[in-house]
Scaffold this motif. Structure first.
Motif, PDB file in Angstrom:
ATOM      1  N   PHE A 155       0.863  -1.179   0.000  1.00  0.00           N
ATOM      2  CA  PHE A 155       0.000   0.000   0.000  1.00  0.00           C
ATOM      3  C   PHE A 155       0.902   1.233   0.000  1.00  0.00           C
ATOM      4  CE2 PHE A 155      -2.240  -3.525   1.859  1.00  0.00           C
ATOM      5  CZ  PHE A 155      -3.497  -3.473   1.279  1.00  0.00           C
ATOM      6  N   TYR A 199       2.358   4.912  -0.001  1.00  0.00           N
ATOM      7  CA  TYR A 199       1.985   6.077   0.795  1.00  0.00           C
ATOM      8  C   TYR A 199       2.684   7.346   0.319  1.00  0.00           C
ATOM      9  CZ  TYR A 199       2.359   9.210   4.872  1.00  0.00           C
ATOM     10  OH  TYR A 199       2.381  10.304   5.698  1.00  0.00           O
ATOM     11  N   GLY A 218      -5.299   4.031  -0.926  1.00  0.00           N
ATOM     12  CA  GLY A 218      -5.748   2.923  -1.766  1.00  0.00           C
ATOM     13  C   GLY A 218      -4.870   2.670  -2.969  1.00  0.00           C
ATOM     14  N   THR A 219      -3.714   3.341  -3.052  1.00  0.00           N
ATOM     15  CA  THR A 219      -2.768   3.075  -4.134  1.00  0.00           C
ATOM     16  C   THR A 219      -2.028   1.781  -3.809  1.00  0.00           C
ATOM     17  OG1 THR A 219      -2.471   5.455  -4.532  1.00  0.00           O
ATOM     18  CG2 THR A 219      -0.810   3.960  -5.445  1.00  0.00           C
ATOM     19  N   VAL A 220      -2.371   0.738  -4.521  1.00  0.00           N
ATOM     20  CA  VAL A 220      -1.891  -0.608  -4.199  1.00  0.00           C
ATOM     21  C   VAL A 220      -1.042  -1.150  -5.343  1.00  0.00           C
ATOM     22  CG1 VAL A 220      -2.563  -2.970  -3.594  1.00  0.00           C
ATOM     23  CG2 VAL A 220      -3.944  -1.036  -2.806  1.00  0.00           C
ATOM     24  N   TYR A 223       5.838   2.561   2.006  1.00  0.00           N
ATOM     25  CA  TYR A 223       4.653   1.732   1.806  1.00  0.00           C
ATOM     26  C   TYR A 223       4.368   0.891   3.045  1.00  0.00           C
ATOM     27  CZ  TYR A 223       8.059  -1.999   0.692  1.00  0.00           C
ATOM     28  OH  TYR A 223       9.088  -2.909   0.723  1.00  0.00           O
ATOM     29  N   ASP A 224       3.141   0.396   3.122  1.00  0.00           N
ATOM     30  CA  ASP A 224       2.708  -0.470   4.216  1.00  0.00           C
ATOM     31  C   ASP A 224       2.363  -1.840   3.663  1.00  0.00           C
ATOM     32  OD1 ASP A 224       2.913   1.806   5.755  1.00  0.00           O
ATOM     33  OD2 ASP A 224       0.750   2.215   5.740  1.00  0.00           O
ATOM     34  N   ASP A 225       2.339  -2.824   4.556  1.00  0.00           N
ATOM     35  CA  ASP A 225       1.868  -4.152   4.148  1.00  0.00           C
ATOM     36  C   ASP A 225       0.506  -4.428   4.786  1.00  0.00           C
ATOM     37  OD1 ASP A 225       2.301  -4.879   6.794  1.00  0.00           O
ATOM     38  OD2 ASP A 225       4.055  -6.122   6.371  1.00  0.00           O
ATOM     39  N   ALA A 226      -0.038  -5.575   4.490  1.00  0.00           N
ATOM     40  CA  ALA A 226      -1.363  -5.922   5.001  1.00  0.00           C
ATOM     41  C   ALA A 226      -1.356  -6.211   6.493  1.00  0.00           C
ATOM     42  CB  ALA A 226      -1.898  -7.142   4.236  1.00  0.00           C
TER      43      ALA A 226
END
Length: 206
Positions: free
Chosen positions: A74, A76, A107-109, A151-154
């Protein structure tokens, strides 16, 4: 009473070890499943004529931020810097805590089949590219593309991927250059990430 006390201590120790093992297994799973980003440059954005001159009209670089991991990333924050340096100028690494990038929409994935695609005009968005319009264009000069992606992960963990590439005129292509201060991939804690200047306060969840 002594027997009961000893059994309780043994049970507490066994429970502590089991909890530690469980945490270790979870960490191993997250590391195995986490997203891993990398940069793929599709079009170099620098056109060279046979006489060594630079073609300005089509100087548009196209690249993708790809994910080689098993779970989505995700995105950021993305920072890109294009610059031309004289041979005597030092190459300074970006400081991701001071040199901030642009914030992306929530929501940019990016997953394995859907990269994040970017196009940029080097002449308009770069620094010092006017030096390349004087013949011979690349004599004593270095052309750099550097940046980072947050970025982030789930699983709620935060990461940063940094990169630096240098343009090679003979090969008409970009190549990654520099040590770990320029090219890296690591985990961040939310406390390490300063509030973005576009925000009055940090709004990301820990």
């Amino acid at each position: 009473m002594v027997l009961a006390t000893g059994f309780s201590a043994w049970a507490a120790l066994a429970g502590s070890r089991a909890a530690k093992a469980a945490r270790s297994q979870v960490a191993t799973l997250i590391n195995a499943e986490r997203p891993f980003l990398y940069l793929k440059i599709d079009e170099p954005g620098i056109e060279l004529l046979e006489d060594g001159q630079l073609e300005i009209e089509r100087s548009r670089i196209r690249y993708r931020i790809c994910n080689a991991g098993k779970t989505p990333a995700f995105l950021y924050e993305v920072c890109e810097k294009f610059e031309v340096l004289d041979g005597s100028e030092p190459v300074v690494a970006l400081n991701p805590y001071e040199d901030r990038g642009r914030l992306l929409p929530i929501g940019t994935v990016v997953n394995a089949s859907e990269p994040y695609k970017v196009a940029a005009n080097l002449i308009k968005e770069g620094k010092g590219f006017e030096m390349l319009t004087v013949w011979p264009a690349f004599t004593g000069k270095r052309v750099l593309f550097k940046g980072f992606v947050r970025y982030d992960d789930a699983f709620g963990r935060h990461y940063i991927y940094g990169f630096q590439a240098s343009f090679s005129p003979p090969h008409r292509a970009w190549a990654f250059r520099g040590g770990e201060e320029h090219n890296y991939s690591r985990e961040e804690t939310v406390d390490e990430i300063p509030p973005h200047p576009r925000y009055s306060s940090q709004i990301r969840a820990a």
